[in-house]
Motif scaffolding. Sequence first.
Motif, mmCIF file in Angstrom:
data_model
loop_
_atom_site.group_PDB
_atom_site.id
_atom_site.type_symbol
_atom_site.label_atom_id
_atom_site.label_comp_id
_atom_site.label_asym_id
_atom_site.label_seq_id
_atom_site.Cartn_x
_atom_site.Cartn_y
_atom_site.Cartn_z
ATOM 1 N N VAL A 104 15.826 -3.076 0.041
ATOM 2 C CA VAL A 104 15.589 -1.654 -0.235
ATOM 3 C C VAL A 104 14.344 -1.219 0.531
ATOM 4 O O VAL A 104 13.271 -1.840 0.404
ATOM 5 N N VAL A 105 14.500 -0.176 1.339
ATOM 6 C CA VAL A 105 13.363 0.437 2.024
ATOM 7 C C VAL A 105 12.911 1.622 1.169
ATOM 8 O O VAL A 105 13.668 2.581 0.985
ATOM 9 N N VAL A 106 11.701 1.536 0.619
ATOM 10 C CA VAL A 106 11.132 2.663 -0.118
ATOM 11 C C VAL A 106 10.340 3.493 0.886
ATOM 12 O O VAL A 106 9.325 3.041 1.426
ATOM 13 N N LEU A 107 10.836 4.694 1.149
ATOM 14 C CA LEU A 107 10.243 5.545 2.163
ATOM 15 C C LEU A 107 9.216 6.474 1.518
ATOM 16 O O LEU A 107 9.545 7.232 0.593
ATOM 17 N N LEU A 108 7.974 6.392 1.990
ATOM 18 C CA LEU A 108 6.897 7.245 1.500
ATOM 19 C C LEU A 108 6.572 8.307 2.541
ATOM 20 O O LEU A 108 6.733 8.078 3.745
ATOM 21 N N ASP A 109 6.104 9.432 2.095
ATOM 22 C CA ASP A 109 5.583 10.468 2.979
ATOM 23 C C ASP A 109 4.135 10.101 3.293
ATOM 24 O O ASP A 109 3.279 10.100 2.399
ATOM 25 N N ALA A 110 3.845 9.758 4.549
ATOM 26 C CA ALA A 110 2.510 9.264 4.907
ATOM 27 C C ALA A 110 1.423 10.295 4.671
ATOM 28 O O ALA A 110 0.244 9.944 4.562
ATOM 29 N N THR A 111 1.806 11.576 4.560
ATOM 30 C CA THR A 111 0.789 12.609 4.319
ATOM 31 C C THR A 111 0.376 12.659 2.853
ATOM 32 O O THR A 111 -0.708 13.142 2.528
ATOM 33 N N ILE A 112 1.243 12.182 1.953
ATOM 34 C CA ILE A 112 0.916 12.106 0.507
ATOM 35 C C ILE A 112 1.490 10.808 -0.055
ATOM 36 O O ILE A 112 2.392 10.827 -0.882
ATOM 37 N N PRO A 113 0.988 9.642 0.397
ATOM 38 C CA PRO A 113 1.575 8.353 -0.016
ATOM 39 C C PRO A 113 1.120 7.912 -1.397
ATOM 40 O O PRO A 113 0.113 8.379 -1.922
ATOM 41 N N PHE A 114 1.886 6.992 -1.956
ATOM 42 C CA PHE A 114 1.557 6.329 -3.224
ATOM 43 C C PHE A 114 1.340 7.327 -4.360
ATOM 44 O O PHE A 114 0.412 7.197 -5.157
ATOM 45 N N GLU A 115 2.228 8.335 -4.409
ATOM 46 C CA GLU A 115 2.281 9.188 -5.583
ATOM 47 C C GLU A 115 2.819 8.356 -6.759
ATOM 48 O O GLU A 115 3.423 7.303 -6.574
ATOM 49 N N LYS A 116 2.627 8.860 -7.973
ATOM 50 C CA LYS A 116 3.063 8.111 -9.149
ATOM 51 C C LYS A 116 4.547 7.773 -9.083
ATOM 52 O O LYS A 116 4.970 6.664 -9.440
ATOM 53 N N GLN A 117 5.377 8.707 -8.598
ATOM 54 C CA GLN A 117 6.813 8.453 -8.527
ATOM 55 C C GLN A 117 7.144 7.371 -7.498
ATOM 56 O O GLN A 117 8.090 6.612 -7.668
#
Length: 447
Positions: free
Chosen positions: A266-279
Amino acid sequence: MDLPTVAIVGRPNVGKSTLFNRLVGRKLALVDDRPGVTRDRREGDVQFGGLSFRVIDTAGLEEADDDTLTGRMRMQTEAAILAADVVLFVIDARAGVLPADQPFAELVRRSGVPVILIANKAEGGAIAGAYEAFSLGLGDPIPFSAEHGEGLGELHEALKTTLPEPDPDAEDEDGPEGRPLRVAIVGRPNAGKSTLINRMLGEERLLVGPEAGITRDSISLDWAWRGRRIKLHDTAGMRRRARIDDKLEKLAVSDGLRAVRFAEVVVVLLDATIPFEKQDLTIVDLVESEGRALVIGLNKWDLVADQPGLLKTLREDCTRLLPQVRGVSVVPLSGLAGDGVDRLMQAVVQAAEVWDRRVSTSRINDWLSEATSRNPPPAVSGRRIKIRYATQVKSRPPHFALFGNQLNALPKSYTRYLVNGLREAFDLPGTPIRLSLRTSQNPFDKG
């Protein structure tokens, strides 16, 4: 093709082997009125109303010293439980629940493996004993007759909802090129999942746009990377349940959860401009709890690439925020520009190899001896906890079992020490690691 595993367990003479033969469709297991006929685990492949799985017939569970034949048979059964995806716990509906059933029901409950309770020998309405089965705490019993095939419909329904869900697009595609690697792309809405997959495919195969939540269905697509066949799954963006009101979105998120369950990586794709949000952290927790291999992709990296030291900072944040997948690959990329896709796929293939890794028992026990010498387990009520023996019971993800005394009293800090030690010693970065604690003696320990 890897099949899910179903283990049939219960005390002697409740009809486990008859049930095994009924499921396999052939009389592979010896059946007799005398208890204890089955000793070794017997396996058979089952096609049952569209379900495919491997079934294991086990020896009857009996309390006995580990050094005895009965004790070794019990340990074989315990190993089968640990390695199973589903357990069929069988009791005798005519005899009802006996004292011997209780400790083994507790054993199955502690294993954490999903359980289906079978009240066998219920032909002709002989189900008085089935009602006693509620006391085992294993759920509703299915009245069943392995001898006459009664209750097969109810068993099929129970297995259908309990077995790991197969890829709906999967076929037995083993061949010269090998079976395709199943990869799911998941993340919050508008993280760029469909844009990334379009870039991988080299065509605008999926609908994309600035609006969040365009994707509803989990879409399965065939692709090849460096000659390796890949089955890609695009999924709907996952939001917190409390913020999902629309019924269609609820169904779409549910479909995404199914995609995670039948994926290998599974690739969990994050938005690099707002990474590691709670969700984002919640989604990683879901992937880890499902036992899938994991890669984290930092999408839209082109928007933040001019910030020096950002990647190092984000990798440190990942280690701090996600200790349960320590060492997971964090790959910067841009789905829109196509940068970093090759690095992402290298990480995906490597994660699949780690997820499938097996370690020999001798290497594990050499490590265990050194780890417990360096940092011995604590004492409980003046008696030191002793870990005698360890083995790997399955892979995908790596699952290890420890045997010893008073292991249920091991503090979480010590089990974390062991998991981190296993991860480092056997090069298992980023993958979920399962650890089962079994209070039992080492079968090779005569001292």
